[in-house]
Every structure is written in structure tokens, then in C-alpha cells.
Design a protein around this motif. Structure first.
Motif, PDB file in Angstrom:
ATOM      1  N   LEU A 120      56.109  -4.343   3.269  1.00  8.86           N
ATOM      2  CA  LEU A 120      55.071  -3.838   2.373  1.00  8.86           C
ATOM      3  C   LEU A 120      53.900  -3.267   3.182  1.00  8.86           C
ATOM      4  O   LEU A 120      53.345  -2.228   2.838  1.00  8.86           O
ATOM      5  CB  LEU A 120      54.573  -4.958   1.465  1.00  8.86           C
ATOM      6  CG  LEU A 120      55.602  -5.582   0.521  1.00  8.86           C
ATOM      7  CD1 LEU A 120      54.962  -6.731  -0.264  1.00  8.86           C
ATOM      8  CD2 LEU A 120      56.176  -4.539  -0.424  1.00  8.86           C
ATOM      9  N   LYS A 121      53.543  -3.970   4.242  1.00  9.62           N
ATOM     10  CA  LYS A 121      52.480  -3.469   5.109  1.00  9.62           C
ATOM     11  C   LYS A 121      52.897  -2.155   5.770  1.00  9.62           C
ATOM     12  O   LYS A 121      52.111  -1.197   5.819  1.00  9.62           O
ATOM     13  CB  LYS A 121      52.142  -4.516   6.178  1.00  9.62           C
ATOM     14  CG  LYS A 121      50.988  -4.112   7.090  1.00  9.62           C
ATOM     15  CD  LYS A 121      50.654  -5.228   8.075  1.00  9.62           C
ATOM     16  CE  LYS A 121      49.491  -4.833   8.979  1.00  9.62           C
ATOM     17  NZ  LYS A 121      49.152  -5.924   9.929  1.00  9.62           N
ATOM     18  N   ASP A 122      54.132  -2.100   6.272  1.00 14.18           N
ATOM     19  CA  ASP A 122      54.645  -0.861   6.870  1.00 14.18           C
ATOM     20  C   ASP A 122      54.587   0.288   5.872  1.00 14.18           C
ATOM     21  O   ASP A 122      54.235   1.416   6.226  1.00 14.18           O
ATOM     22  CB  ASP A 122      56.088  -1.051   7.343  1.00 14.18           C
ATOM     23  CG  ASP A 122      56.204  -1.979   8.544  1.00 14.18           C
ATOM     24  OD1 ASP A 122      55.202  -2.133   9.261  1.00 14.18           O
ATOM     25  OD2 ASP A 122      57.287  -2.549   8.753  1.00 14.18           O
ATOM     26  N   TYR A 123      54.943  -0.002   4.624  1.00 13.02           N
ATOM     27  CA  TYR A 123      54.949   1.026   3.584  1.00 13.02           C
ATOM     28  C   TYR A 123      53.547   1.592   3.363  1.00 13.02           C
ATOM     29  O   TYR A 123      53.351   2.817   3.319  1.00 13.02           O
ATOM     30  CB  TYR A 123      55.488   0.437   2.280  1.00 13.02           C
ATOM     31  CG  TYR A 123      55.230   1.283   1.056  1.00 13.02           C
ATOM     32  CD1 TYR A 123      56.031   2.390   0.780  1.00 13.02           C
ATOM     33  CD2 TYR A 123      54.184   0.987   0.191  1.00 13.02           C
ATOM     34  CE1 TYR A 123      55.788   3.181  -0.330  1.00 13.02           C
ATOM     35  CE2 TYR A 123      53.935   1.764  -0.923  1.00 13.02           C
ATOM     36  CZ  TYR A 123      54.735   2.863  -1.184  1.00 13.02           C
ATOM     37  OH  TYR A 123      54.491   3.645  -2.275  1.00 13.02           O
ATOM     38  N   LEU A 124      52.551   0.726   3.233  1.00 12.92           N
ATOM     39  CA  LEU A 124      51.189   1.176   2.979  1.00 12.92           C
ATOM     40  C   LEU A 124      50.603   1.917   4.179  1.00 12.92           C
ATOM     41  O   LEU A 124      49.919   2.929   4.016  1.00 12.92           O
ATOM     42  CB  LEU A 124      50.309  -0.017   2.611  1.00 12.92           C
ATOM     43  CG  LEU A 124      50.649  -0.681   1.273  1.00 12.92           C
ATOM     44  CD1 LEU A 124      49.923  -2.024   1.145  1.00 12.92           C
ATOM     45  CD2 LEU A 124      50.298   0.225   0.107  1.00 12.92           C
ATOM     46  N   ILE A 125      50.885   1.438   5.374  1.00 11.55           N
ATOM     47  CA  ILE A 125      50.403   2.113   6.590  1.00 11.55           C
ATOM     48  C   ILE A 125      51.076   3.464   6.738  1.00 11.55           C
ATOM     49  O   ILE A 125      50.442   4.455   7.120  1.00 11.55           O
ATOM     50  CB  ILE A 125      50.639   1.227   7.821  1.00 11.55           C
ATOM     51  CG1 ILE A 125      49.733   0.004   7.776  1.00 11.55           C
ATOM     52  CG2 ILE A 125      50.409   2.021   9.115  1.00 11.55           C
ATOM     53  CD1 ILE A 125      49.988  -1.006   8.884  1.00 11.55           C
ATOM     54  N   ASP A 126      52.370   3.536   6.433  1.00 15.20           N
ATOM     55  CA  ASP A 126      53.108   4.791   6.512  1.00 15.20           C
ATOM     56  C   ASP A 126      52.495   5.837   5.581  1.00 15.20           C
ATOM     57  O   ASP A 126      52.345   7.001   5.956  1.00 15.20           O
ATOM     58  CB  ASP A 126      54.569   4.554   6.146  1.00 15.20           C
ATOM     59  CG  ASP A 126      55.434   5.792   6.330  1.00 15.20           C
ATOM     60  OD1 ASP A 126      55.544   6.262   7.476  1.00 15.20           O
ATOM     61  OD2 ASP A 126      55.994   6.287   5.328  1.00 15.20           O
ATOM     62  N   ASN A 127      52.122   5.424   4.379  1.00 17.18           N
ATOM     63  CA  ASN A 127      51.472   6.339   3.443  1.00 17.18           C
ATOM     64  C   ASN A 127      50.152   6.857   3.999  1.00 17.18           C
ATOM     65  O   ASN A 127      49.839   8.050   3.908  1.00 17.18           O
ATOM     66  CB  ASN A 127      51.208   5.642   2.106  1.00 17.18           C
ATOM     67  CG  ASN A 127      52.442   5.584   1.229  1.00 17.18           C
ATOM     68  OD1 ASN A 127      53.390   6.333   1.425  1.00 17.18           O
ATOM     69  ND2 ASN A 127      52.433   4.689   0.258  1.00 17.18           N
ATOM     70  N   GLU A 128      49.378   5.959   4.585  1.00 18.56           N
ATOM     71  CA  GLU A 128      48.064   6.333   5.088  1.00 18.56           C
ATOM     72  C   GLU A 128      48.168   7.311   6.259  1.00 18.56           C
ATOM     73  O   GLU A 128      47.388   8.255   6.368  1.00 18.56           O
ATOM     74  CB  GLU A 128      47.294   5.085   5.513  1.00 18.56           C
ATOM     75  CG  GLU A 128      45.876   5.368   5.960  1.00 18.56           C
ATOM     76  CD  GLU A 128      45.094   4.103   6.260  1.00 18.56           C
ATOM     77  OE1 GLU A 128      44.021   4.203   6.861  1.00 18.56           O
ATOM     78  OE2 GLU A 128      45.574   3.020   5.888  1.00 18.56           O
ATOM     79  N   LYS A 129      49.155   7.094   7.136  1.00 19.10           N
ATOM     80  CA  LYS A 129      49.300   7.949   8.314  1.00 19.10           C
ATOM     81  C   LYS A 129      49.927   9.303   7.976  1.00 19.10           C
ATOM     82  O   LYS A 129      49.669  10.298   8.643  1.00 19.10           O
ATOM     83  CB  LYS A 129      50.155   7.240   9.364  1.00 19.10           C
ATOM     84  CG  LYS A 129      49.461   6.064  10.031  1.00 19.10           C
ATOM     85  CD  LYS A 129      50.349   5.457  11.101  1.00 19.10           C
ATOM     86  CE  LYS A 129      49.627   4.328  11.829  1.00 19.10           C
ATOM     87  NZ  LYS A 129      50.488   3.725  12.880  1.00 19.10           N
ATOM     88  N   THR A 130      50.771   9.314   6.936  1.00 18.43           N
ATOM     89  CA  THR A 130      51.525  10.517   6.614  1.00 18.43           C
ATOM     90  C   THR A 130      50.708  11.523   5.823  1.00 18.43           C
ATOM     91  O   THR A 130      50.859  12.742   5.995  1.00 18.43           O
ATOM     92  CB  THR A 130      52.793  10.147   5.812  1.00 18.43           C
ATOM     93  OG1 THR A 130      53.568   9.230   6.574  1.00 18.43           O
ATOM     94  CG2 THR A 130      53.639  11.378   5.521  1.00 18.43           C
ATOM     95  N   LEU A 131      49.821  11.046   4.961  1.00 21.72           N
ATOM     96  CA  LEU A 131      49.111  11.923   4.039  1.00 21.72           C
ATOM     97  C   LEU A 131      47.724  12.287   4.554  1.00 21.72           C
ATOM     98  O   LEU A 131      47.097  11.504   5.274  1.00 21.72           O
ATOM     99  CB  LEU A 131      48.980  11.245   2.677  1.00 21.72           C
ATOM    100  CG  LEU A 131      50.302  10.967   1.963  1.00 21.72           C
ATOM    101  CD1 LEU A 131      50.062  10.066   0.760  1.00 21.72           C
ATOM    102  CD2 LEU A 131      50.957  12.260   1.521  1.00 21.72           C
ATOM    103  N   PRO A 132      47.204  13.469   4.179  1.00 21.21           N
ATOM    104  CA  PRO A 132      45.828  13.837   4.550  1.00 21.21           C
ATOM    105  C   PRO A 132      44.830  12.943   3.833  1.00 21.21           C
ATOM    106  O   PRO A 132      45.148  12.274   2.843  1.00 21.21           O
ATOM    107  CB  PRO A 132      45.717  15.295   4.069  1.00 21.21           C
ATOM    108  CG  PRO A 132      46.763  15.440   3.013  1.00 21.21           C
ATOM    109  CD  PRO A 132      47.887  14.531   3.426  1.00 21.21           C
ATOM    110  N   ASN A 133      43.582  12.937   4.318  1.00 28.36           N
ATOM    111  CA  ASN A 133      42.579  12.016   3.800  1.00 28.36           C
ATOM    112  C   ASN A 133      42.288  12.211   2.318  1.00 28.36           C
ATOM    113  O   ASN A 133      41.904  11.265   1.623  1.00 28.36           O
ATOM    114  CB  ASN A 133      41.273  12.168   4.591  1.00 28.36           C
ATOM    115  CG  ASN A 133      41.407  11.660   6.017  1.00 28.36           C
ATOM    116  OD1 ASN A 133      42.232  10.797   6.297  1.00 28.36           O
ATOM    117  ND2 ASN A 133      40.602  12.189   6.921  1.00 28.36           N
TER     118      ASN A 133
END
Length: 248
Positions: free
Chosen positions: A41-54
Motif C-alpha cells: 500500500l505504501k509502495d502504491y501511494l509513493i508510486d502515484n506521487e512520483k509518477t504524476l506531476p504536482n
């Protein structure tokens, strides 16, 4: 159609794979990948944050019309004995952990599944993975379990609609291991929320909340217990369950 008994991915495999999905924590992916670990779940949320623009937030949905329903995935993965609990956990994660837009595909609010789909023959036109979720909706004559899931969903949506911290808040990881996932969410002048879940299937777990993390009068939003935190607080979480605390 029964999935092969697949092994959980290693940590390195998860890191290499793009688009980590939270479904592999609560049940499995449509292709049969599972981890059942809170770290995913943590990996999923971090992946979203790193992949998408601010300026962008992902639109989170549990399933949709082109995928297999979560209930059917749970059955495929031979987890039917914990069906209701896993549905509830997935709904809580979508509503409380995720900041940004969400889409609830009809039927997810009652844990809908397609009867006997997990036993259907591969490549059947009627039971094709990409079409099976396009079944009839249900708006009445709910079973006891469906009513219970629907009541939870309504409560989750009301909380999310009433608090920017839940729908659009800043997320901070407090504690995450294989079994426990605990985060803090804040937003402007809203309350501070602590959301935690336990992925162990047969063991209660505990989280410790320090007075510097959550202050003032503390409310358990589902048990409706209220208390004042003087030093630190230990919260018990039942197997495959979650808690939501709010405070100043």
C-alpha cells in the motif's frame, strides 16, 4: 476459471514493476499477483506521487466495467472465508487513505460479485474478464452482508465529503510493516486523522499514538469512543480491520 497458485512478488520485483496496485494487498490483481502486505500500500501511494506531476491526482477506483469485480477476485484467490472483511478494507482505503478523486463502480458499495464466475470456463464469452462486471445492478433486497457493507460505504462517503483531510489531505506515513499500515492526514483547518489497518488474518495488532501526533479530544469515528490523550495511546486493531481516529 481458477487462478494458478502464484507466489507473492519479492520486494525487488515490486520495485521494478510499474503501476503497483493496492488490490494485490486486499485480494490479488486480475492476473493473480498478490502480496497481502501493507508495505505494498505504501509502495502504491509513493508510486502515484512520483509518477504524476504536482498538479495531478490519480482517480482511484477499486474496479470498473472492464475488469473483474473485487468480490470475484477474492473468490478466485480462495479467500472467500474473509470476503466481507476484505471488501470493507478496500473501501476504507479508497475513502480514507487516498487523496484526490475517486470513482465507485456500481455494486462495489455492497460487495457485489457475479455468481459462480470464479468457477467458469476460460474464454467463455459470457464470463470474459473484460465483460463480466457489466452485470445488473442491485438497489433493493440486499442480504445482511450487503446491507452491512452498504452502511459502511455510506459512512465512509459522508466522512470523506465532510473532511478535506480525508479527501484532499497531506499524507504522512507513521508506521508500516507487513501487517500494519498507519498514516496521518491533515488539511488546512480541518481535524487531524489517523487511519490504520491490520492485514493479519488471525491476530490482533496494536499501534501506539503519541500525544504529539494527535492532540486534544480524540474520537474513534466508528466505535464513537471519545477520550483525551495525556501521554500516548495504544489502539487495538482486530484481524483484517481498520480504525479511524480524529483529533486536533
Amino acid at each position: 476459471m481458477t487462478l494458478k497458485k502464484l507466489s507473492p512478488p519479492t520486494t525487488n520485483e515490486i520495485k521494478k514493476r510499474k503501476n503497483v496496485t493496492f488490490l494485490e494487498t486486499f485480494a490479488a490483481t486480475q492476473s493473480g499477483v498478490f502480496s497481502h502486505k501493507a508495505t505494498t500500500l505504501k509502495d502504491y501511494l509513493i508510486d502515484n506521487e512520483k509518477t504524476l506531476p504536482n498538479h495531478a491526482y490519480p482517480n482511484l477506483m477499486i474496479t470498473n466495467h472492464d475488469t473483474v469485480r473485487l468480490g470475484d477476485i477474492i473468490q478466485r484467490a480462495d479467500l472467500n472465508n474473509t470476503y466481507k472483511k476484505r471488501i470493507k478494507l478496500a473501501l476504507s482505503f479508497m475513502a480514507l487513505a487516498h487523496s484526490g478523486p475517486i470513482t465507485n463502480y456500481y455494486g462495489e458499495e455492497i460487495g457485489q460479485e457475479v455468481k459462480n464466475f470464479d468457477k467458469s470456463q476460460p474464454h467463455s464469452y459470457i464470463y470474459h474478464d473484460g465483460m463480466v462486471a457489466r452485470d445488473n445492478g442491485k438497489i433493493s433486497n440486499f442480504t445482511k452482508d450487503e446491507e452491512e457493507i452498504k452502511d459502511l460505504f455510506e459512512k465512509l462517503m459522508k466522512l470523506r465529503a465532510s473532511h478535506g483531510a480525508l479527501s484532499n489531505g497531506q499524507l504522512e506515513f507513521l508506521f508500516v510493516n507487513d501487517s500494519l499500515f498507519c498514516i496521518k492526514k491533515t488539511f488546512k483547518n480541518d481535524k487531524t486523522f489517523i487511519y490504520a489497518l491490520n492485514l493479519d488474518t488471525d491476530k490482533e495488532n496494536y499501534i501506539n499514538i503519541d500525544k504529539d501526533v494527535l492532540k486534544g479530544r480524540i474520537t474513534d469515528e466508528f466505535a464513537k469512543d471519545c477520550f483525551t490523550l495525556s501521554d500516548s495511546l495504544q489502539i487495538k486493531i482486530k484481524p483484517l480491520d481498520f480504525v479511524l481516529l480524529s483529533g486536533d
